[in-house]
Structures are given as structure tokens and as C-alpha cells.
Design an enzyme around this catalytic site. Structure first.
Site, PDB file in Angstrom:
ATOM      1  N   GLU A  30       0.825  -1.212   0.000  1.00 40.90           N
ATOM      2  CA  GLU A  30       0.000   0.000   0.000  1.00 40.90           C
ATOM      3  C   GLU A  30       0.860   1.263   0.000  1.00 40.90           C
ATOM      4  OE1 GLU A  30      -1.951  -3.454   1.923  1.00 40.90           O
ATOM      5  OE2 GLU A  30      -0.112  -2.348   2.388  1.00 40.90           O
ATOM      6  N   ARG A  81       6.812 -11.090  11.041  1.00 42.28           N
ATOM      7  CA  ARG A  81       5.720 -10.123  11.189  1.00 42.28           C
ATOM      8  C   ARG A  81       4.645 -10.605  12.166  1.00 42.28           C
ATOM      9  NH1 ARG A  81       3.432 -10.281   5.129  1.00 42.28           N
ATOM     10  NH2 ARG A  81       2.733  -8.190   5.706  1.00 42.28           N
ATOM     11  N   ASP A 101       2.202  -2.583  -7.661  1.00 46.30           N
ATOM     12  CA  ASP A 101       1.956  -1.383  -6.858  1.00 46.30           C
ATOM     13  C   ASP A 101       2.159  -0.134  -7.717  1.00 46.30           C
ATOM     14  OD1 ASP A 101       1.746  -3.226  -4.758  1.00 46.30           O
ATOM     15  OD2 ASP A 101       3.864  -3.003  -4.254  1.00 46.30           O
ATOM     16  N   ASP A 152      11.461  -1.619  -4.451  1.00 47.23           N
ATOM     17  CA  ASP A 152      10.035  -1.414  -4.681  1.00 47.23           C
ATOM     18  C   ASP A 152       9.700   0.014  -5.099  1.00 47.23           C
ATOM     19  OD1 ASP A 152      10.059  -3.954  -3.669  1.00 47.23           O
ATOM     20  OD2 ASP A 152       8.425  -3.638  -2.249  1.00 47.23           O
TER      21      ASP A 152
END
Length: 317
Positions: free
Chosen positions: A35, A105, A257, A293
Site C-alpha cells: 500500500e 511479522r 503497486d 520497490d
């Protein structure tokens, strides 16, 4: 605010050498999150973006906040959790053909995101809510947060844009399929890949995948086809958009993305849907030529230059 999203961003430790991790002595770090990648892409293109999440009150969390703020993303509604750590993951380049990823995580700060973290006034200030299928997989409270944010978005007239972004390692297939379809039913626009369409519906063609999503009530569907481009379908309009060829793929992670950022920029500029999809394809192509990214995400001048000058004669697939 133009686009607001919620989700987890982590710090990636990337080895400088090839081989098992036990032999790697040097790592570089990068910030990575589906995101936030898209929000940074939009920010670089000149739009206002905001991120809702949690990070640990630790140095990794500080690194994430510093990076996003530096890229122009508003982080004023990110909570710094004093009890839980920021998530991280490590890459292992076992050999030239094999790369493994190890996630740390579990019980991260972001996994404790809850409905109470979603400020209605803040979210209602945006034009679009952008969500992915990663966030509801993190925990039951993250699941609730996603649907709560959708409820707020609909109440205030925001368009909901959904990238399924399937991560099979996060949950069981039945739960994943059921949840992603439930989110899709609430979305106005959805950006699946072919593999995700096949996973959800058993369909293998863009036309069939679009048809299935339209039957769920989704207004606009854009099926990403990698180097081949994309296929979109909306209100009787449907077409294939050819991809932009690249000479060498350096790093494919983050292409989707980037696609979302380019596509959303077109919607924000009110260009024809075909042009918005072209922007998505262009940024997806640019991103894969750069390691990382977010490092390859272009500004508008770079995007337009790429779209206006690249031809099949300039580069080859």
C-alpha cells in the site's frame, strides 16, 4: 487528500552476496509495503496521499515513518505502538535462480491495527480508498479495520479501489478466497492479476475474470497481464492495452503497486479509462528496471517522457 490507504509496511534486509543467509555478512535495508509503495508512487506524481497503520516505537518504525514522510506521504494517523515491534523480512539469494523470503511479522505492530485506528473525518477527506488483500490476512482486527474503512468510504462517497494482492502464505486458501471475494463485492474498482482471477474463480482469460467480478457488482475491472499489458472492462467498454516492453527485468517486485499508482493517477486526472490503464502499464514497466520497490517510481515528467518516447524499436522484450 486524494488517496488514503491502510496496511503494513516493513523493513527489508537485502543481502549483498549470494548463498545461504548464514554466510551473508552484509545487508542493505529498504522500506517495503504494497500500500505504501502505491501511495509513494502517487506522491511522486504530485498527488496528496495518506497512510493509516501502526509501527513499533522502535528504530525500524522510525525508519519507515521517515521514509514515507520524506516521499511526501502523510503519516499523521500512523500509531507508534509501544508494546509491539515493527515487522521485518529478509531475503536469501540462495543461488542465481532461487530467492527465498523470510518474514518476521507475527504479532507485529501493524497486525494490531483496529477499527478505532480509522479516523472517519480523516478518511472522508479523500477521493479514493485504496486497499489490498494483504491487510485482512494479517489478523482478525485488521480484517475488521478493512471492512470498517470500506463502510466509512461508502458513507462519504469515496470510490473503493481493491488490489487482491494474494499472499497464500498468510492464510488458508478457503479463507483467502472467501475474504477476497467479500472485499471485491464492496469495491468499485478492482485490479487483479490473471493468477488471482484463476484462484478466485477458476477462470483463465481476462474476459471471463472481468465477467465474474462484474457479477459481484464491481463497476470497473482491470486485469494485469504483466509484460503483455492489461485488459479492462467497465460499463460496456472493454479493451486490451499493450504493455511497454523492457530490455531487462532487474526486480519484478513492486510492479503491481506501481501499476496501481499510474492507474489511480489517471482516475484523479479524469482521463479516459484507456489512458489510465496505459499509465499503469508504463509505471509497471519502469519499476521492474530498477532494484527495489519504490526506487524506480517516476515523477510525471519522467512518466510522460517514457510513454511518449519508448517504442518497440528502443527496447526488446
Amino acid at each position: 487528500m486524494d488517496v488514503i490507504s491502510l496496511g503494513e509496511t516493513m523493513v527489508l534486509f537485502n543481502p549483498h552476496s549470494t548463498g545461504k543467509m548464514r554466510y551473508c555478512q552484509d545487508f542493505s535495508t529498504k522500506v517495503a509495503g504494497a500500500e505504501s509503495n502505491t501511495l509513494i508512487g502517487l506522491s511522486k506524481l504530485g498527488y496528496q496521499t495518506g497512510w493509516i497503520s501502526r509501527v513499533g516505537k522502535d528504530e525500524l518504525g522510525a525508519r519507515i515513518l521517515s521514509t514515507l514522510k520524506g516521499e511526501g506521504v502523510d503519516v499523521s494517523f500512523v500509531i507508534r505502538d509501544e508494546e509491539s515491534p515493527t515487522g521485518l523480512f529478509l531475503k536469501e539469494k540462495t543461488n542465481e535462480r532461487q530467492t527465498k523470503v523470510f518474514y518476521y511479522r507475527k504479532e507485529s505492530a501493524a497486525s494490531f491495527m483496529s477499527e478505532g485506528d480509522i479516523n472517519e473525518e480523516y478518511l472522508s477527506s479523500a477521493k479514493y480508498l485504496y486497499i489490498t488483500g494483504i491487510t485482512p490476512a494479517l489478523s482478525s482486527s485488521c480484517y475488521d479495520s478493512v471492512f470498517h474503512s470500506i463502510k466509512i468510504a461508502k458513507k462519504h462517497g469515496l470510490k473503493v479501489v481493491f488490489d487482491p494482492n494474494l499472499r497464500k502464505t498468510l492464510w488458508g486458501e478457503h479463507e483467502a478466497r472467501e475474504t477476497l471475494i467479500d472485499v471485491a463485492k464492496e469495491a468499485d474498482i478492482i485490479l487483479p492479476g490473471i493468477s488471482e482471477g484463476e484462484f478466485l474463480f477458476g477462470e483463465q482469460t481476462p474476459e471471463e475474470i472481468c465477467s465474474q467480478f462484474h457479477q459481484l457488482g464491481v463497476e470497473t475491472v482491470v486485469v494485469k497481464l504483466g509484460e503483455k499489458g492489461a485488459y479492462y472492462s467497465s460499463e460496456g467498454e472493454a479493451s486490451y492495452i499493450e504493455g511497454y516492453p523492457v530490455h531487462k527485468v532487474v526486480d519484478p517486485i513492486g510492479a503491481g503497486d506501481g501499476f496501481a499508482a499510474g492507474f489511480l493517477s489517471g482516475l484523479l486526472d479524469h482521463v479516459p479509462l484507456q489512458e489510465a490503464v496505459k499509465r499503469g502499464c508504463a509505471i509497471g514497466a519502469i519499476v521492474v528496471t530498477v532494484e527495489g520497490d519504490i526506487e524506480g517510481l517516476p515523477d510525471k515528467e519522467e512518466l510522460y517522457h517514457f510513454m511518449n518516447t519508448i517504442t518497440s524499436e528502443d527496447v526488446t522484450r
